[in-house]
Design an enzyme around this catalytic site. Structure first.
Site, PDB file in Angstrom:
ATOM      1  N   GLU A 134       0.839  -1.214   0.000  1.00 46.09           N
ATOM      2  CA  GLU A 134       0.000   0.000   0.000  1.00 46.09           C
ATOM      3  C   GLU A 134       0.872   1.262   0.000  1.00 46.09           C
ATOM      4  O   GLU A 134       0.540   2.269  -0.631  1.00 46.09           O
ATOM      5  CB  GLU A 134      -0.933  -0.051   1.219  1.00 46.09           C
ATOM      6  CG  GLU A 134      -1.548   1.262   1.680  1.00 46.09           C
ATOM      7  CD  GLU A 134      -2.710   1.720   0.834  1.00 46.09           C
ATOM      8  OE1 GLU A 134      -2.608   1.562  -0.387  1.00 46.09           O
ATOM      9  OE2 GLU A 134      -3.687   2.236   1.388  1.00 46.09           O
ATOM     10  N   THR A 187      -4.113  10.069  -4.151  1.00 51.25           N
ATOM     11  CA  THR A 187      -3.995  10.102  -2.683  1.00 51.25           C
ATOM     12  C   THR A 187      -2.828  10.983  -2.248  1.00 51.25           C
ATOM     13  O   THR A 187      -2.952  11.771  -1.304  1.00 51.25           O
ATOM     14  CB  THR A 187      -3.816   8.668  -2.141  1.00 51.25           C
ATOM     15  OG1 THR A 187      -4.977   7.926  -2.490  1.00 51.25           O
ATOM     16  CG2 THR A 187      -3.669   8.646  -0.632  1.00 51.25           C
TER      17      THR A 187
HETATM   18  N1  HSE Z   1      -6.378   7.741   5.162  1.00 52.77           N
HETATM   19  C1  HSE Z   1      -5.994   7.952   3.805  1.00 52.77           C
HETATM   20  C2  HSE Z   1      -6.161   9.413   3.455  1.00 52.77           C
HETATM   21  C3  HSE Z   1      -6.878   7.105   2.924  1.00 52.77           C
HETATM   22  O1  HSE Z   1      -7.198   9.984   3.787  1.00 52.77           O
HETATM   23  O2  HSE Z   1      -5.261  10.000   2.860  1.00 52.77           O
HETATM   24  C4  HSE Z   1      -6.457   7.117   1.490  1.00 52.77           C
HETATM   25  O3  HSE Z   1      -5.477   6.161   1.236  1.00 52.77           O
END
Ligand code: HSE
Length: 312
Positions: A134, A187
């Site tokens: 990930e 992201t």
């Molecule tokens: N927790 C992460 C974010 C989720 O909000 O950036 C996306 O991978």
């Protein structure tokens, strides 16, 4: 003739669940990714095929989330120089969607190797290897998608390094509507825009919401749960990335949703609902707002997936 191999599934997930930035996630029944794994002659991990990704994902296992997670398991077992494993990745969900696509691939990669080798590791032990996969996609190690995709349910992440995760109880009937508008948010970009410091008053408010959300799950108290679903830190910063976000949210709440926020880093938007009928209405309402803005979208309606990743 090639060997039969095994096939695994890892589901999509909703990272953050609004109020638990990087700390909480929930698994969906569908969509999800599938991986077929079989033994190969040449030692190491080999990605033989990727479908559903439009040629956008690398086949070098060191650069591919599924490949990296698979390699991490093989290395941990001391088999990277001894056993060869070939993977076929069937992407059955959009990436850059906020549905935990990279996490699902990473979980499936780690699961596939473990299953093919007849489970030398417990399922929960695969978490740290899936996290390595990930991290390639998102640029950081956070388990709020990987943990629910692997273990199912609603999962709280106390610490990402150990990793230390806690599966929370899920009130019966809880349903999710997730709308994926056809825009892409990376992201990494959605993380880079976040301010590094949080005003104390907002931190206090958010901590209250997250703690009370956990209590609401233990009590099965949907009224309390609804009052908690208010992200005062991350949502206001990321909302401008999603055209019409606040109208979409309004539509979900008007349909009776318990709460609505951005799924992971977006652009998908989720609405948590007390039952499937409300979820359907909330989903349609959210889609129609996007449609009015000329944005096509997909609707996913799902229970919370309590099983997580599995071998077919
Ligand atoms: N927790 C992460 C974010 C989720 O909000 O950036 C996306 O991978």
């Amino acid at each position: 003739m090639s060997q039969p191999g095994i096939k695994v599934f890892a589901p999509a997930s909703i990272g953050n669940v609004g109020i638990g930035f990087d700390l909480m996630g929930m698994a969906l029944e569908a969509p999800g990714d599938e991986i077929v794994a079989r033994f190969a002659d040449e030692p190491g991990i080999h990605i033989a095929r990727i479908t559903g990704a439009g040629g956008k994902l690398p086949t070098d296992p060191e650069k591919n989330t599924a490949g990296k997670a698979a390699l991490a398991v093989l290395r941990h077992l001391g088999l990277a120089e001894k056993r060869g494993i070939e993977l076929e990745l069937y992407k059955k969900m959009p990436f850059g969607s906020g549905l935990g696509s990279s996490a699902a691939s990473a979980v499936a990669g780690a699961m596939a190797v473990n299953e093919l080798l007849k489970r030398p590791l417990e399922k929960k032990a695969l978490l740290r290897f899936a996290l390595e996969g990930e991290a390639i996609a998102s640029g950081s190690k956070h388990a709020d998608n990987v943990a629910p995709s692997l273990l199912g349910g609603i999962v709280l992440v106390r610490d990402h390094e150990s990793p230390d995760v806690i599966r929370l109880p899920v009130p019966p009937g809880l349903f999710v509507a997730v709308v994926y508008p056809h825009i892409t948010i990376r992201t990494e970009d959605a993380r880079a825009l976040l301010k590094p410091a949080v005003p104390l008053a907002l931190h206090t408010q958010q901590a209250g919401n997250l703690a009370a959300f956990v209590a609401a799950l233990y009590r099965g108290d949907l009224d309390l749960l609804s009052r908690c679903l208010d992200d005062v830190i991350i949502e206001p910063q990321r909302a401008p990335l999603i055209p019409g976000f606040y109208d979409v949210k309004k539509a979900a709440l008007a349909a009776g949703a318990l709460g609505c926020s951005i799924s992971g880093s977006g652009p998908s938007v989720f609405a948590l609902c007390a039952n499937s009928l409300i979820a359907e209405e909330a989903g349609k309402g959210m889609q129609s707002v996007f449609a009015k803005a000329g944005i096509e979208s997909d609707l996913f309606l799902s229970r919370i997936n309590m099983k997580g990743a599995f071998k077919f």
